[in-house]
Design a protein around this motif. Structure first.
Motif, PDB file in Angstrom:
ATOM      1  N   UNK A  39       0.825  -1.217   0.000  1.00  0.00           N
ATOM      2  CA  UNK A  39       0.000   0.000   0.000  1.00  0.00           C
ATOM      3  C   UNK A  39       0.858   1.265   0.000  1.00  0.00           C
ATOM      4  N   UNK A  40       1.903   1.269   0.834  1.00  0.00           N
ATOM      5  CA  UNK A  40       2.751   2.469   0.860  1.00  0.00           C
ATOM      6  C   UNK A  40       3.473   2.618  -0.487  1.00  0.00           C
ATOM      7  N   UNK A  41       3.801   1.507  -1.136  1.00  0.00           N
ATOM      8  CA  UNK A  41       4.406   1.580  -2.479  1.00  0.00           C
ATOM      9  C   UNK A  41       3.465   2.277  -3.457  1.00  0.00           C
ATOM     10  N   UNK A  42       2.182   1.939  -3.382  1.00  0.00           N
ATOM     11  CA  UNK A  42       1.203   2.560  -4.284  1.00  0.00           C
ATOM     12  C   UNK A  42       1.123   4.072  -4.038  1.00  0.00           C
ATOM     13  N   UNK A  43       1.148   4.452  -2.773  1.00  0.00           N
ATOM     14  CA  UNK A  43       1.039   5.881  -2.452  1.00  0.00           C
ATOM     15  C   UNK A  43       2.324   6.618  -2.854  1.00  0.00           C
ATOM     16  N   UNK A  44       3.473   5.961  -2.638  1.00  0.00           N
ATOM     17  CA  UNK A  44       4.723   6.575  -3.095  1.00  0.00           C
ATOM     18  C   UNK A  44       4.683   6.797  -4.610  1.00  0.00           C
ATOM     19  N   UNK A  45       4.173   5.780  -5.300  1.00  0.00           N
ATOM     20  CA  UNK A  45       4.088   5.886  -6.765  1.00  0.00           C
ATOM     21  C   UNK A  45       3.150   7.022  -7.171  1.00  0.00           C
ATOM     22  N   UNK A  46       2.068   7.177  -6.416  1.00  0.00           N
ATOM     23  CA  UNK A  46       1.107   8.247  -6.729  1.00  0.00           C
ATOM     24  C   UNK A  46       1.776   9.620  -6.540  1.00  0.00           C
ATOM     25  N   UNK A  47       2.489   9.779  -5.439  1.00  0.00           N
ATOM     26  CA  UNK A  47       3.190  11.049  -5.202  1.00  0.00           C
ATOM     27  C   UNK A  47       4.183  11.306  -6.338  1.00  0.00           C
ATOM     28  N   UNK A  48       4.832  10.249  -6.771  1.00  0.00           N
ATOM     29  CA  UNK A  48       5.840  10.381  -7.828  1.00  0.00           C
ATOM     30  C   UNK A  48       5.271  10.753  -9.189  1.00  0.00           C
ATOM     31  N   UNK A  49       3.971  10.686  -9.346  1.00  0.00           N
ATOM     32  CA  UNK A  49       3.353  11.096 -10.610  1.00  0.00           C
ATOM     33  C   UNK A  49       3.429  12.625 -10.781  1.00  0.00           C
ATOM     34  N   UNK A  50       3.540  13.328  -9.658  1.00  0.00           N
ATOM     35  CA  UNK A  50       3.538  14.798  -9.712  1.00  0.00           C
ATOM     36  C   UNK A  50       4.977  15.288  -9.908  1.00  0.00           C
ATOM     37  N   UNK A  51       5.244  16.009 -10.979  1.00  0.00           N
ATOM     38  CA  UNK A  51       6.611  16.445 -11.242  1.00  0.00           C
ATOM     39  C   UNK A  51       7.232  17.175 -10.045  1.00  0.00           C
ATOM     40  N   UNK A  52       8.445  16.783  -9.686  1.00  0.00           N
ATOM     41  CA  UNK A  52       9.178  17.393  -8.571  1.00  0.00           C
ATOM     42  C   UNK A  52       8.957  16.672  -7.259  1.00  0.00           C
ATOM     43  N   UNK A  53       7.891  15.906  -7.161  1.00  0.00           N
ATOM     44  CA  UNK A  53       7.527  15.271  -5.892  1.00  0.00           C
ATOM     45  C   UNK A  53       8.078  13.854  -5.824  1.00  0.00           C
ATOM     46  N   UNK A  54       8.472  13.444  -4.624  1.00  0.00           N
ATOM     47  CA  UNK A  54       8.997  12.098  -4.431  1.00  0.00           C
ATOM     48  C   UNK A  54       8.353  11.524  -3.172  1.00  0.00           C
ATOM     49  N   UNK A  55       7.810  10.327  -3.265  1.00  0.00           N
ATOM     50  CA  UNK A  55       7.219   9.679  -2.093  1.00  0.00           C
ATOM     51  C   UNK A  55       8.278   8.843  -1.389  1.00  0.00           C
TER      52      UNK A  55
END
Ligand SMILES: NC(=O)c1ccc[n+]([C@@H]2O[C@H](COP(=O)([O-])OP(=O)(O)OC[C@H]3O[C@@H](n4cnc5c(N)ncnc54)[C@H](OP(=O)(O)O)[C@@H]3O)[C@@H](O)[C@H]2O)c1
Length: 240
Positions: free
Chosen positions: A186-202
């Motif tokens: 689950x945390x992997x999915x959320x990290x990946x979601x954050x990573x969709x936004x340019x500049x952001x890293x989960x």
């Protein structure tokens, strides 16, 4: 012959170490935002939709959500919070702390089986500024987990500036996002979601029992912002 503790045992095959940056593809998942008519929810909805994610804004009133969605464009839809939860794979909770428990209690059924991402910061404000409240359950995220036993509750997106998120002139959101939760998948999915936004890293930042510090840190960021007239973000160094 029975083996004793002295008998040499064959070594268990070592599990290959998983690359922490090997994150799943979340581009096909629908993201709902409860309280998506507010600054934080609208900002996240805008950034995710701009990155190509399908987003549904939720509100206590469907027409407010539809109006906000129309303003954003980018294929964003609006619905009441219940429909938003029902139709989404990942549901971000972006309502004020005051309405947190009541909102989640009322959506227990719609949120069953969903990946819930809580970004609520329980804060108080007085003439000295912002300060962290101490929820009975430990944190907003733990309250969500207690109220939603059939959901997969995580916590993330606490330290973002809604001003920057909503400003179309800002190309990149220069910040790390601490992601907390009990299940790595689950945390992997959320990290990946954050990573969709340019500049952001989960970045994985622990289990929900440590969410209180992450939520509380926003009180410090508000002090930083006031002193330096900034929209401060956070970077975790030496992590790559
Ligand atoms: N603003 C930020 O920069 C920021 C950054 C990180 C995290 N957060 C967190 O994100 C959450 C939302 O922040 P915000 O600034 O966007 O707040 P907000 O604008 O005050 O509220 C967001 C939305 O929640 C709904 N709402 C208001 N009161 C409610 C209640 N009692 N019960 C259920 N829904 C209610 C409203 O939508 P409807 O009236 O349409 O239902 C409102 O538009 C907060 O918990 C905050 O700690 C904010």
């Amino acid at each position: 012959m029975t083996s004793t503790s002295d008998t040499p045992q064959p070594e268990a095959p070592k599990k290959p170490v998983k690359d922490p940056w090997d994150l799943p593809d979340v581009s096909g998942l629908v993201v709902g935002v409860l309280g998506g008519t507010g600054d934080q929810g609208r900002g996240l909805a805008y950034r995710l939709a701009r990155a190509g994610q399908k987003v549904i804004i939720g509100s206590r009133a469907a027409e407010r959500a539809q109006a906000a969605a129309e303003e954003l464009g980018l294929g964003v839809e609006g619905a009441d919070n219940a429909e938003c939860a029902r139709r989404s794979d990942i549901v971000i909770v972006a309502v004020p702390w005051d309405g947190h428990a009541k909102t989640l209690e009322s959506l227990r059924e719609e949120l069953a089986g969903k990946l819930v991402v809580d970004c609520v910061n329980p804060l108080g404000f007085d003439k000295k500024g912002a300060y962290a409240l101490k929820p009975e359950e430990g944190s907003a995220a733990e309250q969500a987990a207690a109220l939603l036993p059939d959901s997969r509750v995580t916590a993330a997106f606490h330290h973002l500036s809604a001003v920057l998120l909503q400003d179309p002139a800002v190309e990149e959101i220069d910040t790390d996002v601490m992601v907390l939760g009990e299940a790595r998948a689950d945390t992997d999915l959320v990290q990946a979601l954050a990573g969709r936004i340019p500049g952001m890293r989960g970045i994985f930042a622990g289990r929900l029992r440590n969410a209180h510090q992450v939520e509380s840190l926003v009180a410090n960021l508000i002090s930083v912002n006031r002193r330096y007239k900034a929209h401060a973000g956070l970077r975790v160094t030496d992590v790559s």
